[in-house]
Design a protein around this motif. Structure first.
Motif, PDB file in Angstrom:
ATOM      1  N   THR A 285      54.434  32.044   1.729  1.00  0.00           N
ATOM      2  CA  THR A 285      53.357  32.946   1.345  1.00  0.00           C
ATOM      3  C   THR A 285      53.830  34.387   1.516  1.00  0.00           C
ATOM      4  O   THR A 285      54.885  34.654   2.118  1.00  0.00           O
ATOM      5  CB  THR A 285      52.113  32.699   2.206  1.00  0.00           C
ATOM      6  N   LYS A 286      53.041  35.328   1.020  1.00  0.00           N
ATOM      7  CA  LYS A 286      53.420  36.727   1.126  1.00  0.00           C
ATOM      8  C   LYS A 286      53.528  37.167   2.585  1.00  0.00           C
ATOM      9  O   LYS A 286      54.461  37.886   2.962  1.00  0.00           O
ATOM     10  CB  LYS A 286      52.409  37.598   0.379  1.00  0.00           C
ATOM     11  N   ILE A 287      52.586  36.711   3.399  1.00  0.00           N
ATOM     12  CA  ILE A 287      52.612  37.086   4.816  1.00  0.00           C
ATOM     13  C   ILE A 287      53.830  36.488   5.504  1.00  0.00           C
ATOM     14  O   ILE A 287      54.510  37.160   6.291  1.00  0.00           O
ATOM     15  CB  ILE A 287      51.303  36.630   5.510  1.00  0.00           C
ATOM     16  N   GLU A 288      54.139  35.202   5.212  1.00  0.00           N
ATOM     17  CA  GLU A 288      55.308  34.556   5.810  1.00  0.00           C
ATOM     18  C   GLU A 288      56.592  35.243   5.376  1.00  0.00           C
ATOM     19  O   GLU A 288      57.526  35.414   6.172  1.00  0.00           O
ATOM     20  CB  GLU A 288      55.330  33.077   5.423  1.00  0.00           C
TER      21      GLU A 288
ATOM     22  N   GLU B 175      56.992  38.411   4.410  1.00  0.00           N
ATOM     23  CA  GLU B 175      57.099  39.717   5.064  1.00  0.00           C
ATOM     24  C   GLU B 175      57.467  39.569   6.536  1.00  0.00           C
ATOM     25  O   GLU B 175      58.151  40.422   7.107  1.00  0.00           O
ATOM     26  CB  GLU B 175      55.785  40.479   4.913  1.00  0.00           C
ATOM     27  N   GLU B 176      57.042  38.472   7.136  1.00  0.00           N
ATOM     28  CA  GLU B 176      57.376  38.235   8.542  1.00  0.00           C
ATOM     29  C   GLU B 176      58.850  37.889   8.702  1.00  0.00           C
ATOM     30  O   GLU B 176      59.541  38.423   9.564  1.00  0.00           O
ATOM     31  CB  GLU B 176      56.510  37.112   9.092  1.00  0.00           C
ATOM     32  N   ASN B 177      59.342  36.959   7.828  1.00  0.00           N
ATOM     33  CA  ASN B 177      60.750  36.552   7.876  1.00  0.00           C
ATOM     34  C   ASN B 177      61.078  35.849   6.556  1.00  0.00           C
ATOM     35  O   ASN B 177      60.671  34.703   6.345  1.00  0.00           O
ATOM     36  CB  ASN B 177      61.015  35.613   9.051  1.00  0.00           C
TER      37      ASN B 177
ATOM     38  N   GLN C 154      62.774  32.210   6.815  1.00  0.00           N
ATOM     39  CA  GLN C 154      62.226  31.125   7.624  1.00  0.00           C
ATOM     40  C   GLN C 154      61.930  29.894   6.772  1.00  0.00           C
ATOM     41  O   GLN C 154      61.742  29.971   5.559  1.00  0.00           O
ATOM     42  CB  GLN C 154      60.957  31.596   8.329  1.00  0.00           C
TER      43      GLN C 154
ATOM     44  N   GLN D 103      59.276  26.762   6.843  1.00  0.00           N
ATOM     45  CA  GLN D 103      58.085  26.194   7.465  1.00  0.00           C
ATOM     46  C   GLN D 103      58.069  24.666   7.406  1.00  0.00           C
ATOM     47  O   GLN D 103      57.175  24.028   7.958  1.00  0.00           O
ATOM     48  CB  GLN D 103      56.835  26.737   6.765  1.00  0.00           C
TER      49      GLN D 103
END
Length: 368
Positions: A336-339, A341-343, A346, A348
């Motif tokens: 997702t966009k949030i994931e 931007e976080e890394n 990564q 999941q």
């Protein structure tokens, strides 16, 4: 009527009378011409089809079967002729043109060998290939060896009209498109190994989840165009045929080893020999490493044995067996966009594993 006749024809008569006075100025205006002959320097034989160009102009000529040429109507002055022909060294000759004169010239061309590109034949029956529309491209063993490819993507990108979409960076999931067709899982391209389809269900579900290591092939043939339907199913885009090498005529063995970051390791061992009419080749390769995203990796093993029995001067019987295993931690899912931007690296889905054990056997009869 008499008056009308005088009015119409008098200008015409004046034009006819004045025309010879213009043509009489041609020799002094244009100068002279060049006549010559082009000969082979070693044999003194006339050269047919040599090109003669007057430098600085667009004027030129080609030699006839006797090696002769003629360039007329050149203004007076000094000129340089450039003479060229395939298979001979180019040369230049200086000439002088004077009014009303014909300048003779004899030109000798020295032979020079021409290095032509290698022509490789993809088939042996001209009647078949004359009826097939499209084009063919070959990537030879030398190109594969010099490229040191990690995967097949690096080789197929060298072929015009072929688009390869990378997925995991290791070259284990083929996404090949030809001439603008959708590349996902190579659904519109027939993939062959020694002329035999290697996808799991080429006539049903042509999606390709397996691709053999590119390093164990001697060359790659790419046939483009819808006419390749003669070779089997799923050939709307074309056909890619991977060819394994023949066993050596004498006992030989080789080994390759490469390593890199992200735990990359590649090794390949092959050995072969010949006993009378029988020859054998065994190839084993191992490739492993971590992929671009975190907690993603792959481990590949490929073992191939090839036995060629020479039946007579024009036919062979080939038995080939292959074992391929793969253990890969890969996933289709994105972030997702949030994931992201976080890394952005990564993963999941750490438990999304892909296991493959593939057995293959080919029995091929060749007559040439």
């Amino acid at each position: 009527m008499k008056t009308f006749t005088r009015v119409v024809f008098l200008p015409f008569i004046a034009l006819v009378v004045s025309f010879p006075s213009v043509s009489s100025q041609t020799p002094s205006t244009y100068g002279g011409s060049v006549r010559g002959v082009v000969l082979a320097k070693d044999t003194n034989e006339p050269l047919f089809g040599a090109n003669v160009l007057v430098l600085g102009t667009k004027i030129g000529a080609a030699t006839d079967r006797s090696g002769a040429f003629r360039i007329p109507l050149l203004p007076s002055g000094n000129y340089t002729l450039r003479v060229s022909m395939l298979g001979y060294a180019e040369t230049t000759v200086s000439i002088t043109i004077r009014n009303g004169e014909v300048s003779p010239v004899e030109i000798l061309l020295a032979p020079r060998p021409v290095d032509l590109p290698t022509v490789e034949i993809t088939g042996t029956h001209p009647a078949v290939f004359m009826k097939i529309p499209g084009s063919a491209e070959i990537v030879g063993h030398g190109m594969i060896a010099r490229s040191h490819p990690v995967g097949f993507n690096e080789i197929l990108r060298k072929v015009p009209g072929v688009v390869v979409r990378d997925e995991e960076g290791f070259g284990i999931r083929p996404n090949i498109g030809i001439r603008g067709l959708f590349p996902t899982r190579s659904g519109k391209v027939l993939l062959l190994e020694d002329g035999v389809p290697f996808t799991q269900a080429p006539y049903g579900d042509p999606a390709a989840y397996y691709h053999p290591p590119i390093t164990r092939f001697e060359r790659v043939e790419v046939l483009k165009g819808s006419g390749q339907i003669l070779f089997g199913p799923q050939t709307i885009g074309g056909v890619i045929n991977y060819l394994t090498p023949l066993p050596p005529t004498k006992t030989a063995a080789s080994a390759k080893f490469m390593t890199g970051n992200r735990n990359y390791l590649y090794g390949q061992i092959d050995a072969g020999t010949t006993w009378g009419p029988a020859s054998v080749l065994i190839d084993y390769s191992r490739k492993q490493g971590d992929l671009a995203r975190e907690n993603t990796s792959t481990r590949l093993n490929d073992l191939t044995g090839k036995l060629v029995w020479k039946l007579d001067e024009r036919s062979n019987l080939t038995l080939k067996a292959n074992l391929y295993t793969e253990t890969s931690n890969v996933t289709y899912a994105g972030l997702t966009k949030i994931e992201f931007e976080e890394n952005p690296f990564q993963n999941q889905f750490k438990d999304d594993w892909f296991y493959v054990t593939r057995y293959g056997t080919h029995l091929i009869y060749d007559r040439y």
